[in-house]
Motif scaffolding. Structure first.
Motif, PDB file in Angstrom:
ATOM      1  N   GLN A   9      -6.281   3.016  -4.470  1.00 27.49           N
ATOM      2  CA  GLN A   9      -6.094   3.614  -3.148  1.00 27.49           C
ATOM      3  C   GLN A   9      -6.284   5.109  -3.309  1.00 27.49           C
ATOM      4  O   GLN A   9      -5.539   5.771  -4.030  1.00 27.49           O
ATOM      5  CB  GLN A   9      -4.726   3.290  -2.545  1.00 27.49           C
ATOM      6  CG  GLN A   9      -4.649   3.759  -1.102  1.00 27.49           C
ATOM      7  CD  GLN A   9      -3.474   3.211  -0.331  1.00 27.49           C
ATOM      8  OE1 GLN A   9      -2.446   2.868  -0.892  1.00 27.49           O
ATOM      9  NE2 GLN A   9      -3.631   3.141   0.985  1.00 27.49           N
ATOM     10  N   VAL A  21      -8.617   1.991   0.764  1.00 25.36           N
ATOM     11  CA  VAL A  21      -8.382   1.091  -0.358  1.00 25.36           C
ATOM     12  C   VAL A  21      -9.746   0.627  -0.835  1.00 25.36           C
ATOM     13  O   VAL A  21     -10.564   0.166  -0.033  1.00 25.36           O
ATOM     14  CB  VAL A  21      -7.516  -0.113   0.059  1.00 25.36           C
ATOM     15  CG1 VAL A  21      -7.324  -1.074  -1.104  1.00 25.36           C
ATOM     16  CG2 VAL A  21      -6.180   0.363   0.605  1.00 25.36           C
ATOM     17  N   LEU A  36       0.836  -1.196   0.000  1.00 23.79           N
ATOM     18  CA  LEU A  36       0.000   0.000   0.000  1.00 23.79           C
ATOM     19  C   LEU A  36       0.873   1.248   0.000  1.00 23.79           C
ATOM     20  O   LEU A  36       1.915   1.293   0.653  1.00 23.79           O
ATOM     21  CB  LEU A  36      -0.921   0.008   1.222  1.00 23.79           C
ATOM     22  CG  LEU A  36      -1.916  -1.152   1.338  1.00 23.79           C
ATOM     23  CD1 LEU A  36      -2.755  -0.994   2.599  1.00 23.79           C
ATOM     24  CD2 LEU A  36      -2.783  -1.261   0.112  1.00 23.79           C
TER      25      LEU A  36
END
Length: 148
Positions: free
Chosen positions: A94, A46, A39
């Protein structure tokens, strides 16, 4: 709207638990665990978009359902879902600035992190459903690395 991971997972489980899980039964569902790693932020939401129709893949509102998960300070998320058996593909974004959309540059290339199931890395065009699909026919883990 951003919800806590615990509340989200509870709601996701409640929504998807309506159909009975039965491994190997084409009409049933299977437990899938989606793990998204690398990430870009441990705080930004997300979003996972689940598709099961080739002609709807990556089209606005073409997904069967979507889930939004806060990483809660972690550099990866784990999302258990029950999916009807069959072919599925997942697209992930994201939302770094929390504006509820995938930001793109002037030529349409995403400027926020994204990923696809099977870790497909598109070059000049969005991927096809066939490149991203995986078969659900029993419990499995789908691991996807986010592209920054």
């Amino acid at each position: 709207m951003i919800v806590s991971t615990r509340a989200f997972l509870f709601a996701a489980g409640s929504l998807l638990a309506a159909a009975p899980a039965s491994a190997g039964n084409p009409a049933g569902t299977s437990s899938i665990t989606v793990v998204v790693s690398a990430l870009a932020s441990t705080q930004s939401v997300v979003k996972l978009y689940f598709y099961n129709l080739r002609d709807q893949f990556l089209k606005p509102q073409g997904y069967v359902f979507k889930k939004a998960v806060l990483p809660a300070g972690q550099n990866q998320i784990t999302l258990p879902v029950d999916l009807p058996n069959g072919e599925w593909a997942v697209a992930i974004t994201q939302d770094m600035n929390n504006n509820d959309k995938l930001d793109k540059n002037f030529v349409g290339i995403p400027t926020e992190p994204f990923a696809f199931s099977n870790n497909v890395r598109p070059t000049l065009a969005p991927p096809d459903f066939n490149e991203c699909k995986f078969t659900v026919s029993g419990p499995r883990v789908v691991t996807i690395k986010l592209t920054k």
